[in-house]
Write an enzyme that holds these catalytic residues in place. Structure first.
Site, short mmCIF file in Angstrom:
data_model
loop_
_atom_site.label_atom_id
_atom_site.label_comp_id
_atom_site.label_asym_id
_atom_site.label_seq_id
_atom_site.Cartn_x
_atom_site.Cartn_y
_atom_site.Cartn_z
CB CYS A 294 -0.93 0.00 1.21
SG CYS A 294 -1.94 1.49 1.26
N GLY B 2 -1.73 -6.17 -12.06
CA GLY B 2 -1.35 -4.86 -12.59
C GLY B 2 -1.62 -4.73 -14.06
N GLY C 148 -8.01 -5.80 -10.63
CA GLY C 148 -8.51 -4.75 -9.74
C GLY C 148 -9.38 -3.75 -10.48
C1 LIG Z 1 -9.23 2.22 -5.00
C2 LIG Z 1 -8.16 1.20 -4.79
C3 LIG Z 1 -7.99 0.63 -3.53
C4 LIG Z 1 -6.99 -0.32 -3.32
N1 LIG Z 1 -6.87 -0.90 -2.09
C5 LIG Z 1 -5.96 -1.90 -1.90
C6 LIG Z 1 -5.92 -2.62 -0.68
O1 LIG Z 1 -6.70 -2.41 0.25
N2 LIG Z 1 -4.96 -3.58 -0.57
C7 LIG Z 1 -4.09 -3.88 -1.59
O2 LIG Z 1 -3.24 -4.76 -1.45
N3 LIG Z 1 -4.14 -3.22 -2.75
C8 LIG Z 1 -5.07 -2.26 -2.95
N4 LIG Z 1 -5.15 -1.66 -4.15
C9 LIG Z 1 -4.28 -2.11 -5.25
C10 LIG Z 1 -4.94 -3.22 -6.08
O3 LIG Z 1 -5.16 -4.36 -5.28
C11 LIG Z 1 -4.07 -3.61 -7.28
O4 LIG Z 1 -2.85 -4.07 -6.80
C12 LIG Z 1 -3.82 -2.44 -8.22
O5 LIG Z 1 -5.00 -1.71 -8.46
C13 LIG Z 1 -3.22 -2.92 -9.56
O6 LIG Z 1 -4.08 -3.81 -10.20
P1 LIG Z 1 -5.04 -3.35 -11.42
O7 LIG Z 1 -4.18 -2.73 -12.47
O8 LIG Z 1 -5.73 -4.60 -11.86
O9 LIG Z 1 -6.00 -2.34 -10.84
C14 LIG Z 1 -6.13 -0.70 -4.38
C15 LIG Z 1 -6.33 -0.12 -5.65
C16 LIG Z 1 -7.32 0.79 -5.86
C17 LIG Z 1 -7.52 1.36 -7.24
#
Ligand SMILES: Cc1cc2nc3c(=O)[nH]c(=O)nc-3n(C[C@H](O)[C@H](O)[C@H](O)COP(=O)(O)O)c2cc1C
Length: 328
Positions: free
Chosen positions: A100, A201, A224
């Protein structure tokens, strides 16, 4: 995919997202075939202090399985205690947040700050391992900053200390969400550990998921942001990966039904006031890119009841369908 003793029906997972991946959102994802879903990050301190708000993040249901509970914290002892609580509470797997990038979290030495402290990572994984029999994963970043990429080292340490899988979002903590995820690093981690690796990602659709699996050799993919307003992505991806058919885009009618179902579940779960308020962001995501979407959303600011909102949604989608028919 198998994580520890947890056998999964497919290898497409929902990423933990704070403020988003609550029970309602996870249920939506599961309705479309997502297998392993994660809670948003839950504070180890909050769990130990018995904070009511923290426990809300753990709300689940019989259908909400298998459920990964993600915990954040910096102190190995407190994390272990929190993991004991969550294990007794019925989680199916435990994930420790090591990525995070939010300042408030970093200041406590938790989340992405752990990428700077491999010794602490080792202590945390060892202590938590002793505290639970459940599958244990860590979710990491590429490293703290560009000139300190250490995801492979952290993954190897975690495996040695008892982690059952590594989830990697290969951007640095400093990067936040800017730039691109470096998928080569997923391949690098995969080469160095025996436990399953879940890549995360920039997976925006089924083809990306396949490309990530093929190009990195990772065992599973985690989605995500692309799932926001788009729970179909899970069904599309699972089908595509199984080569079980073409990618089906939802029709306008299906979009409306799913949006309405999500809204009603949200209102049922949180009550009308909070249910409607917390749904506004989903409304934006569901209607993003649709014709007249922003005009429609502006009108919604004046609506305060769920029946009225459902009516407005129906009206909007009917007008879209009519326009579509006229164009054909
Ligand atoms: C609004 C938001 C909240 C997130 N909260 C967390 C979280 O609580 N824990 C975590 O490990 N990653 C969190 N992430 C990161 C996502 O789990 C993920 O690693 C990141 O968005 C990249 O993946 P993506 O490109 O598929 O979105 C968050 C991302 C977003 C956009």
């Amino acid at each position: 995919m198998k994580i520890g003793n947890l056998l999964l029906a497919n290898n497409v997972c929902l990423a933990p997202m704070a403020g988003i991946t609550d029970l309602v959102f996870r249920t939506m994802a599961r309705n479309f075939g997502c297998e392993l879903c994660f809670t948003e990050m839950v504070s180890a301190n909050g769990l130990i202090r018995n904070a009511k708000k923290t426990y809300r993040y753990l709300e689940s249901s019989d259908a909400d399985r298998p459920l990964g509970v993600q915990i954040f914290g910096a102190d190995p002892g407190i994390l272990a205690e929190a993991v004991r609580i969550v294990t007794e509470g019925g989680a199916d797997s435990i994930d420790i947040n090591m990525g995070c990038p939010v300042t408030k979290v970093l200041k406590t030495g938790s989340g992405g700050a752990l990428m700077k402290d491999p010794l602490r990572v080792a202590r945390i994984v060892r202590e938590v391992r002793k505290a639970t029999h459940l599958p244990l994963t860590i979710k990491i970043r590429a490293g703290w900053k560009r000139h300190g990429i250490n995801a492979i080292d952290i993954a190897v340490i975690a495996e040695e200390c008892g982690a059952d899988a590594v989830i990697i979002h290969p951007r640095t903590v400093e990067q936040g969400f800017s730039g691109f995820a470096d998928w080569d690093l997923i391949a690098g981690v995969k080469k160095r550990v025996v436990v399953p690796v879940i890549g995360n990602g920039d997976v925006r659709g089924p083809q990306d998921a396949k490309r990530m699996l093929d190009s990195t050799g990772c065992d599973g993919v985690m989605i995500g942001r692309a799932a926001l307003g788009n729970p179909w992505i899970f069904g599309q991806t699972v089908t595509y990966l199984k080569k079980a058919g073409p990618i089906q885009a939802p029709t306008l009618c299906e979009r409306e039904q799913v949006l309405r179902n999500h809204l009603m579940m949200n209102v049922q779960h949180y009550g009308s006031g909070v249910g409607l308020k917390t749904f506004r962001k989903h409304m934006l995501w569901y209607t993003k890119g649709l014709r007249g979407g922003s005009h429609f959303r502006q009108k919604l600011t004046k609506i305060h009841g769920s029946a009225e909102l459902i009516e407005a949604v129906h009206h909007y989608f009917t007008s879209l369908e009519t326009q579509e028919d006229q164009e054909m």
